[in-house]
Design a protein around this motif. Sequence first.
Motif, PDB file in Angstrom:
ATOM      1  N   ARG A   1       0.822  -1.222   0.000  1.00 11.27           N
ATOM      2  CA  ARG A   1       0.000   0.000   0.000  1.00 11.27           C
ATOM      3  C   ARG A   1       0.851   1.265   0.000  1.00 11.27           C
ATOM      4  N   VAL A   2       1.917   1.255   0.794  1.00  8.81           N
ATOM      5  CA  VAL A   2       2.756   2.458   0.903  1.00  8.81           C
ATOM      6  C   VAL A   2       3.547   2.684  -0.379  1.00  8.81           C
ATOM      7  N   THR A   3       4.084   1.610  -0.939  1.00 11.56           N
ATOM      8  CA  THR A   3       4.871   1.766  -2.171  1.00 11.56           C
ATOM      9  C   THR A   3       3.965   2.105  -3.355  1.00 11.56           C
ATOM     10  N   ALA A   4       2.702   1.667  -3.299  1.00  7.45           N
ATOM     11  CA  ALA A   4       1.805   1.903  -4.441  1.00  7.45           C
ATOM     12  C   ALA A   4       1.258   3.325  -4.459  1.00  7.45           C
ATOM     13  N   ALA A   5       0.987   3.873  -3.262  1.00  6.50           N
ATOM     14  CA  ALA A   5       0.255   5.149  -3.189  1.00  6.50           C
ATOM     15  C   ALA A   5       0.812   6.253  -4.099  1.00  6.50           C
ATOM     16  N   PRO A   6       2.120   6.535  -4.072  1.00 12.04           N
ATOM     17  CA  PRO A   6       2.591   7.638  -4.916  1.00 12.04           C
ATOM     18  C   PRO A   6       2.471   7.368  -6.421  1.00 12.04           C
ATOM     19  N   LEU A   7       2.351   6.094  -6.792  1.00 13.98           N
ATOM     20  CA  LEU A   7       2.286   5.771  -8.226  1.00 13.98           C
ATOM     21  C   LEU A   7       0.876   5.837  -8.785  1.00 13.98           C
ATOM     22  N   MET A   8      -0.107   5.925  -7.883  1.00 14.57           N
ATOM     23  CA  MET A   8      -1.501   5.960  -8.357  1.00 14.57           C
ATOM     24  C   MET A   8      -2.309   6.940  -7.517  1.00 14.57           C
ATOM     25  N   PRO A   9      -2.003   8.254  -7.665  1.00 13.47           N
ATOM     26  CA  PRO A   9      -2.650   9.254  -6.812  1.00 13.47           C
ATOM     27  C   PRO A   9      -4.164   9.280  -6.957  1.00 13.47           C
ATOM     28  N   ALA A  10      -4.681   8.836  -8.096  1.00 11.70           N
ATOM     29  CA  ALA A  10      -6.142   8.901  -8.289  1.00 11.70           C
ATOM     30  C   ALA A  10      -6.850   7.686  -7.688  1.00 11.70           C
ATOM     31  N   VAL A  11      -6.073   6.736  -7.155  1.00 12.59           N
ATOM     32  CA  VAL A  11      -6.689   5.514  -6.631  1.00 12.59           C
ATOM     33  C   VAL A  11      -6.843   5.614  -5.116  1.00 12.59           C
ATOM     34  N   GLU A  12      -8.013   5.236  -4.630  1.00 16.24           N
ATOM     35  CA  GLU A  12      -8.225   5.232  -3.179  1.00 16.24           C
ATOM     36  C   GLU A  12      -7.741   3.890  -2.630  1.00 16.24           C
ATOM     37  N   ILE A  13      -6.722   3.947  -1.744  1.00 12.18           N
ATOM     38  CA  ILE A  13      -6.130   2.696  -1.269  1.00 12.18           C
ATOM     39  C   ILE A  13      -6.672   2.336   0.110  1.00 12.18           C
ATOM     40  N   PHE A  14      -7.102   1.097   0.250  1.00 14.75           N
ATOM     41  CA  PHE A  14      -7.737   0.620   1.490  1.00 14.75           C
ATOM     42  C   PHE A  14      -6.800  -0.334   2.229  1.00 14.75           C
ATOM     43  N   ASP A  15      -6.969  -0.391   3.574  1.00 14.49           N
ATOM     44  CA  ASP A  15      -6.165  -1.377   4.307  1.00 14.49           C
ATOM     45  C   ASP A  15      -7.000  -2.586   4.730  1.00 14.49           C
ATOM     46  N   ASP A  16      -8.216  -2.657   4.202  1.00 11.80           N
ATOM     47  CA  ASP A  16      -9.064  -3.813   4.487  1.00 11.80           C
ATOM     48  C   ASP A  16      -9.791  -4.182   3.194  1.00 11.80           C
ATOM     49  N   VAL A  17      -9.671  -5.456   2.837  1.00  8.32           N
ATOM     50  CA  VAL A  17     -10.188  -5.875   1.531  1.00  8.32           C
ATOM     51  C   VAL A  17     -11.714  -5.790   1.480  1.00  8.32           C
ATOM     52  N   TYR A  18     -12.376  -6.065   2.606  1.00  9.28           N
ATOM     53  CA  TYR A  18     -13.848  -6.035   2.598  1.00  9.28           C
ATOM     54  C   TYR A  18     -14.371  -4.599   2.537  1.00  9.28           C
ATOM     55  N   LYS A  19     -13.639  -3.704   3.240  1.00  9.78           N
ATOM     56  CA  LYS A  19     -14.049  -2.292   3.168  1.00  9.78           C
ATOM     57  C   LYS A  19     -13.908  -1.795   1.730  1.00  9.78           C
ATOM     58  N   MET A  20     -12.853  -2.258   1.071  1.00 10.91           N
ATOM     59  CA  MET A  20     -12.667  -1.828  -0.316  1.00 10.91           C
ATOM     60  C   MET A  20     -13.810  -2.338  -1.199  1.00 10.91           C
ATOM     61  N   ALA A  21     -14.214  -3.578  -0.958  1.00 13.29           N
ATOM     62  CA  ALA A  21     -15.225  -4.188  -1.831  1.00 13.29           C
ATOM     63  C   ALA A  21     -16.606  -3.537  -1.681  1.00 13.29           C
ATOM     64  N   GLU A  22     -16.836  -2.942  -0.508  1.00 13.81           N
ATOM     65  CA  GLU A  22     -18.170  -2.407  -0.224  1.00 13.81           C
ATOM     66  C   GLU A  22     -18.572  -1.324  -1.233  1.00 13.81           C
TER      67      GLU A  22
END
Length: 416
Positions: free
Chosen positions: A335-356
């Motif tokens: 998540r930390v390494t990905a964040a700067p490469l995809m500023p338009a993407v909302e990154i979640f730390d829980d897979v179920y929260k993301m799926a909601e």
Amino acid sequence: MKQICVIGVGYVGLVTAACFADLGNRVCALDVDDKRVENLKKGVMPIYEPGLEELVKRNTKSGRLSFTTSYSDGLAGAEFAFIAVGTPSGIDGNLIIINKSTVPIGTGDWVADIVKSAQPKPIDFAVVSCPEFLREGSAIADFMGPHRNVIGSLERDAADKVAQLHLPLRSPIVITDLRTAEMIKYASNAFLATKISFINELADLCELVGADVKEVAAGMGYDARIGRYFLDAGLGWGGSCFPKDVQALAYMAKERGLNPRILNDVMDVNYDRRKLVSKQVEKLLGGNVKGKTVGMLGLAFKENTDDMRDAPSVDISNALVAAGAKVRGYDPVARVTAAPLMPAVEIFDDVYKMAEGCDALIVVTQWNEFKQLDLEKIKELLKTPVIYDGRNIYDPNLMREMGFTYQAIGRGNHKK
Ligand code: UGA
């Protein structure tokens, strides 16, 4: 016990240093990055690699592994210097310089020339190429149980000494000249990338003729001349190795007047796959992703690493965002390494929260935890139960029985 200096504590250097220390040698690992060295002394790893932290800590504690930013300290008393990046200077005494990094063919000779011309007084040294074949995410197991070790040097004595260092690993040892060793590394990576692009090309045909690429790969793989490894169809290869190595090999060929047709196609097939994803998801969502929310399961270029270099998730999310989708992402460690490469993407730390509330999910990386997701729960959380399985980790029949609109890669027989 041998005394070894490893120059460069990136991914390859750090694994090499920790593993040789664990085999009972005294290893000093050197890097010019003060912060990285300070952190390592405290047991803080610069990368995520399973088992590495424990190995580094254990060997640092035993005194067999140390870290420094000083070339004179690092090389003092060393009989072997592994270059895992850059080129050393200011060496003294008898030294075997071993190149671990993947470098353009001819670099070994170039290193020898530099060392020769940079000596105030001539010293006894030899240059050996010893390419690494470690995979990120399983680097320690690969180091400790290699398929082979390749040692390139025409200086028999130096090659024998490096072979001795590897004897505890009990692997086949190939001794050859410098340039051939360097070529073996490129050829191996390019061949593996070719296998993947080959099966990905076939996957598209499987889809159309009603065959299942997973079973095709299994059926082919029993033939020892083919082998089952690296025939997993999916979103193709990324990372820090295959992309740059296939490209470098093609460049070396072109520069010498050759036309590297196979290598060029291997790259095209690989990158076309990524472009297809957003279009296919668009189709699954009724022809348009505008205003739709799409979640990516996995961001790293492969499982068990936080490495985002040339990760398919970046291209896939860019294409979806450009088409007007809202894109979310989840990864167990990247998540930390990905964040700067995809500023338009909302990154979640829980897979179920993301799926909601997502309209669709895409499996981008084959992390084990995705194989065991609570799919009933996922189905309920999704706005529409659509899954694009870019790594073929689920059973198509089961997914459809559960009521998912499910698309995998090259599994045409499950479409009926
Ligand atoms: C690769 C080689 O496998 C190592 O032998 C080599 O030492 C390393 O490059 C390097 O040159 O340093 P790595 O890139 O860490 O290792 O990881 P792989 O397991 O080879 O995977 C590469 C990519 O291919 C990943 O994106 C993976 O998802 C993809 N892949 C792999 C497939 O799409 N299908 C497969 O069947 C296998």
